[in-house]
Scaffold this active site. Structure first.
Site, PDB file in Angstrom:
ATOM      1  N   GLU A   1      -5.217   4.107   6.185  1.00 52.16           N
ATOM      2  CA  GLU A   1      -4.973   3.963   4.754  1.00 52.16           C
ATOM      3  C   GLU A   1      -5.606   5.164   4.035  1.00 52.16           C
ATOM      4  O   GLU A   1      -5.147   5.619   3.001  1.00 52.16           O
ATOM      5  CB  GLU A   1      -5.645   2.662   4.304  1.00 52.16           C
ATOM      6  CG  GLU A   1      -5.438   2.313   2.869  1.00 52.16           C
ATOM      7  CD  GLU A   1      -6.078   0.965   2.543  1.00 52.16           C
ATOM      8  OE1 GLU A   1      -5.528  -0.067   2.947  1.00 52.16           O
ATOM      9  OE2 GLU A   1      -7.133   0.968   1.897  1.00 52.16           O
TER      10      GLU A   1
ATOM     11  N   SER B   1     -11.832   0.223   3.617  1.00 48.13           N
ATOM     12  CA  SER B   1     -10.926  -0.061   4.737  1.00 48.13           C
ATOM     13  C   SER B   1     -10.285   1.243   5.201  1.00 48.13           C
ATOM     14  O   SER B   1      -9.642   1.922   4.405  1.00 48.13           O
ATOM     15  CB  SER B   1      -9.809  -1.012   4.314  1.00 48.13           C
ATOM     16  OG  SER B   1     -10.348  -2.266   4.049  1.00 48.13           O
TER      17      SER B   1
ATOM     18  N   ARG C   1       0.841  -1.214   0.000  1.00 45.91           N
ATOM     19  CA  ARG C   1       0.000   0.000   0.000  1.00 45.91           C
ATOM     20  C   ARG C   1       0.868   1.252   0.000  1.00 45.91           C
ATOM     21  O   ARG C   1       0.564   2.233   0.672  1.00 45.91           O
ATOM     22  CB  ARG C   1      -0.949   0.035   1.199  1.00 45.91           C
ATOM     23  CG  ARG C   1      -1.817  -1.161   1.354  1.00 45.91           C
ATOM     24  CD  ARG C   1      -2.897  -1.250   0.276  1.00 45.91           C
ATOM     25  NE  ARG C   1      -3.673  -2.449   0.482  1.00 45.91           N
ATOM     26  CZ  ARG C   1      -3.378  -3.627  -0.104  1.00 45.91           C
ATOM     27  NH1 ARG C   1      -2.380  -3.729  -0.949  1.00 45.91           N
ATOM     28  NH2 ARG C   1      -4.109  -4.689   0.143  1.00 45.91           N
TER      29      ARG C   1
HETATM   30  P1  NAP Z   1      -8.942 -10.507   4.317  1.00 48.08           P
HETATM   31  O1  NAP Z   1      -9.048 -11.291   3.053  1.00 48.08           O
HETATM   32  O2  NAP Z   1      -9.787 -10.854   5.473  1.00 48.08           O
HETATM   33  O3  NAP Z   1      -7.423 -10.476   4.770  1.00 48.08           O
HETATM   34  C1  NAP Z   1      -7.041  -9.838   5.972  1.00 48.08           C
HETATM   35  C2  NAP Z   1      -5.533  -9.745   6.021  1.00 48.08           C
HETATM   36  O4  NAP Z   1      -4.963 -11.023   5.903  1.00 48.08           O
HETATM   37  C3  NAP Z   1      -4.929  -8.908   4.917  1.00 48.08           C
HETATM   38  O5  NAP Z   1      -3.808  -8.276   5.461  1.00 48.08           O
HETATM   39  C4  NAP Z   1      -4.478  -9.922   3.896  1.00 48.08           C
HETATM   40  O6  NAP Z   1      -3.329  -9.476   3.206  1.00 48.08           O
HETATM   41  C5  NAP Z   1      -4.083 -11.088   4.769  1.00 48.08           C
HETATM   42  N1  NAP Z   1      -4.313 -12.366   4.090  1.00 48.08           N
HETATM   43  C6  NAP Z   1      -5.471 -13.064   4.034  1.00 48.08           C
HETATM   44  N2  NAP Z   1      -5.281 -14.216   3.356  1.00 48.08           N
HETATM   45  C7  NAP Z   1      -3.992 -14.231   2.972  1.00 48.08           C
HETATM   46  C8  NAP Z   1      -3.201 -15.137   2.221  1.00 48.08           C
HETATM   47  N3  NAP Z   1      -3.716 -16.283   1.758  1.00 48.08           N
HETATM   48  N4  NAP Z   1      -1.909 -14.822   2.005  1.00 48.08           N
HETATM   49  C9  NAP Z   1      -1.395 -13.664   2.469  1.00 48.08           C
HETATM   50  N5  NAP Z   1      -2.090 -12.748   3.157  1.00 48.08           N
HETATM   51  C10 NAP Z   1      -3.364 -13.029   3.430  1.00 48.08           C
HETATM   52  O7  NAP Z   1      -9.119  -8.961   3.983  1.00 48.08           O
HETATM   53  P2  NAP Z   1     -10.398  -8.072   3.635  1.00 48.08           P
HETATM   54  O8  NAP Z   1     -10.358  -6.916   4.538  1.00 48.08           O
HETATM   55  O9  NAP Z   1     -11.644  -8.900   3.500  1.00 48.08           O
HETATM   56  O10 NAP Z   1     -10.005  -7.557   2.185  1.00 48.08           O
HETATM   57  C11 NAP Z   1      -9.980  -8.434   1.067  1.00 48.08           C
HETATM   58  C12 NAP Z   1      -8.831  -8.058   0.185  1.00 48.08           C
HETATM   59  O11 NAP Z   1      -9.023  -6.739  -0.311  1.00 48.08           O
HETATM   60  C13 NAP Z   1      -7.488  -8.073   0.927  1.00 48.08           C
HETATM   61  O12 NAP Z   1      -6.516  -8.571   0.061  1.00 48.08           O
HETATM   62  C14 NAP Z   1      -7.281  -6.607   1.235  1.00 48.08           C
HETATM   63  O13 NAP Z   1      -5.906  -6.249   1.366  1.00 48.08           O
HETATM   64  C15 NAP Z   1      -7.887  -5.969  -0.007  1.00 48.08           C
HETATM   65  N6  NAP Z   1      -8.241  -4.558   0.184  1.00 48.08           N
HETATM   66  C16 NAP Z   1      -7.452  -3.640  -0.448  1.00 48.08           C
HETATM   67  C17 NAP Z   1      -7.687  -2.297  -0.302  1.00 48.08           C
HETATM   68  C18 NAP Z   1      -6.810  -1.313  -1.017  1.00 48.08           C
HETATM   69  O14 NAP Z   1      -5.952  -1.670  -1.806  1.00 48.08           O
HETATM   70  N7  NAP Z   1      -6.944  -0.060  -0.743  1.00 48.08           N
HETATM   71  C19 NAP Z   1      -8.756  -1.871   0.480  1.00 48.08           C
HETATM   72  C20 NAP Z   1      -9.549  -2.826   1.108  1.00 48.08           C
HETATM   73  C21 NAP Z   1      -9.263  -4.187   0.975  1.00 48.08           C
HETATM   74  P3  NAP Z   1      -3.386  -8.448   1.961  1.00 48.08           P
HETATM   75  O15 NAP Z   1      -3.847  -7.160   2.472  1.00 48.08           O
HETATM   76  O16 NAP Z   1      -1.965  -8.415   1.497  1.00 48.08           O
HETATM   77  O17 NAP Z   1      -4.273  -9.072   0.950  1.00 48.08           O
END
Ligand code: NAP
Length: 337
Positions: free
Chosen positions: A332, A235, A160
């Site tokens: 963020e 988020s 990020r």
């Molecule tokens: P989530 O899937 O519940 O994941 C929560 C955390 O665990 C995140 O830090 C995610 O890393 C990590 N994670 C989960 N599974 C993983 C795996 N198999 N390997 C490595 N890391 C893992 O998160 P959520 O809040 O529901 O969001 C879904 C996805 O959307 C996530 O990837 C999140 O980062 C992304 N998102 C991105 C933004 C943005 O770019 N601004 C905003 C909102 C959500 P990562 O963050 O590296 O994926």
């Protein structure tokens, strides 16, 4: 460049919060962008680039400089490479690349905002980061007012993070060049996606890129608030990356805490899990700003919310997480004031 004064910024943001901009303009080409930045420089006032307004919280007192609404449009295909201008909507662009038979961005479906904002915080989801798909970024370097192209390495992408985030306002992005694939490489390692396909009885070998896009859209729609109903910037905080020692200490206390090892030796932890299980904050409100019931990383604003409601709530969450885990969490969402 259609310069206007004293314009309310709230309707241009997904939080639907914020005061007025002293000056406001919309730019539709690179010359208008240069004119707008020159205007701010000549007046010695700050400027702020507004994309989809989906990752910002604007102060109720407004903004005393120039808000530049990025509206430069266009998409050009060149084999597996595609260049999109900064004002294109991100999710529409992702859908178009898939329809054009190009793969690589499908896991990044349904993220609000514009193409121009995507490199700034190196948007990522479900195991894919946009920085890995970017060949180069076209910018106006406001330090010397020259147009430049930064290659992937020069963009300094991190979690990020990017050079654009570190040097706020030095570079204004007006175009992004992506290298995509003609052969689909499906990535459904994240639990939410795996569960979606299992529940819907997909055989793994039959899953297409379009299926992945549909899955991401469905999963996100189920977990995140509807932008048309709630004010929100998605988020609000980044998932923190902590040292292995710190993680091991926490894991002794909270054995279910999910952690994902990073290449540099740190461990990324799920902040939503911490907020839900250790801080018990789902549904917590301050004034008219609340933690979203279905996802604790997301803050939502109800009618009448102001920026101080959101800031007070965010500070409360930061303090609770610090108290329970000794982790300093970072927003963020960008604070505009
Ligand atoms: P989530 O899937 O519940 O994941 C929560 C955390 O665990 C995140 O830090 C995610 O890393 C990590 N994670 C989960 N599974 C993983 C795996 N198999 N390997 C490595 N890391 C893992 O998160 P959520 O809040 O529901 O969001 C879904 C996805 O959307 C996530 O990837 C999140 O980062 C992304 N998102 C991105 C933004 C943005 O770019 N601004 C905003 C909102 C959500 P990562 O963050 O590296 O994926």
């Amino acid at each position: 460049m259609n310069l206007r004064e004293n314009i309310s910024i709230a309707p241009f943001t997904t939080f639907k919060i914020g005061g007025r901009a002293k000056f406001f303009c919309t730019v539709k080409n690179v010359q208008e962008l240069k004119d707008a930045v020159s205007f701010a420089k000549n007046k010695n006032i700050p400027f702020f680039i507004l994309g989809g307004g989906s990752n910002i919280l604007v102060n109720d007192n407004g903004y005393s400089g120039l808000v530049i609404k990025m509206d430069i449009k266009g998409i050009q295909y060149d084999g597996q490479n595609v260049t999109a201008m900064a004002g294109e909507g991100w999710d529409t662009f992702v859908g178009e690349t898939i329809d054009a038979g190009l793969y690589g961005l499908e896991n990044l479906s349904s993220i609000p905002g514009t193409v121009g904002a995507s490199p700034v915080q190196n948007i990522g989801a479900y195991g894919i980061e946009v920085g890995n798909k970017i060949v180069s970024v076209d910018v106006l370097d406001t330090s010397d007012m020259q147009l430049k192209t930064l290659d992937q390495k020069e963009c300094e992408f991190g979690y990020r993070d990017s050079i654009f985030k570190k040097n706020k306002n030095r570079y204004v992005i007006f175009g992004v060049r992506f290298a995509l694939n003609k052969d689909p490489q499906i990535n459904i390692e994240y639990k939410d996606l795996r569960e979606y396909f299992a529940k819907n009885n997909f055989a793994t070998e039959n899953i297409t890129t379009k299926d992945v896009r549909n899955a991401v859209i469905a999963v996100r729609a189920n977990k995140l608030p509807d932008w048309k109903v709630w004010g929100t910037a998605g988020s609000f905080f980044k998932n923190p990356i902590i040292s292995k020692d710190h993680f091991d200490t926490l894991k002794k206390q909270y054995s279910d805490l999910p952690g994902y090892p990073e290449v540099d030796g740190g461990v990324k932890v799920s902040l939503a899990w911490i907020l839900d299980n250790l801080c018990n904050v789902k549904g917590l409100c301050e004034g008219n700003a609340c933690v979203y019931e279905k996802h604790a990383l997301v803050l939502v604003s109800k009618a009448g919310a102001n920026s101080s409601d959101v800031v007070t709530l965010a500070r409360k969450l930061m303090n609770l997480v610090k108290e329970k885990t000794n982790i300093d969490i970072e927003a963020e969402v960008e604070w505009v004031n």
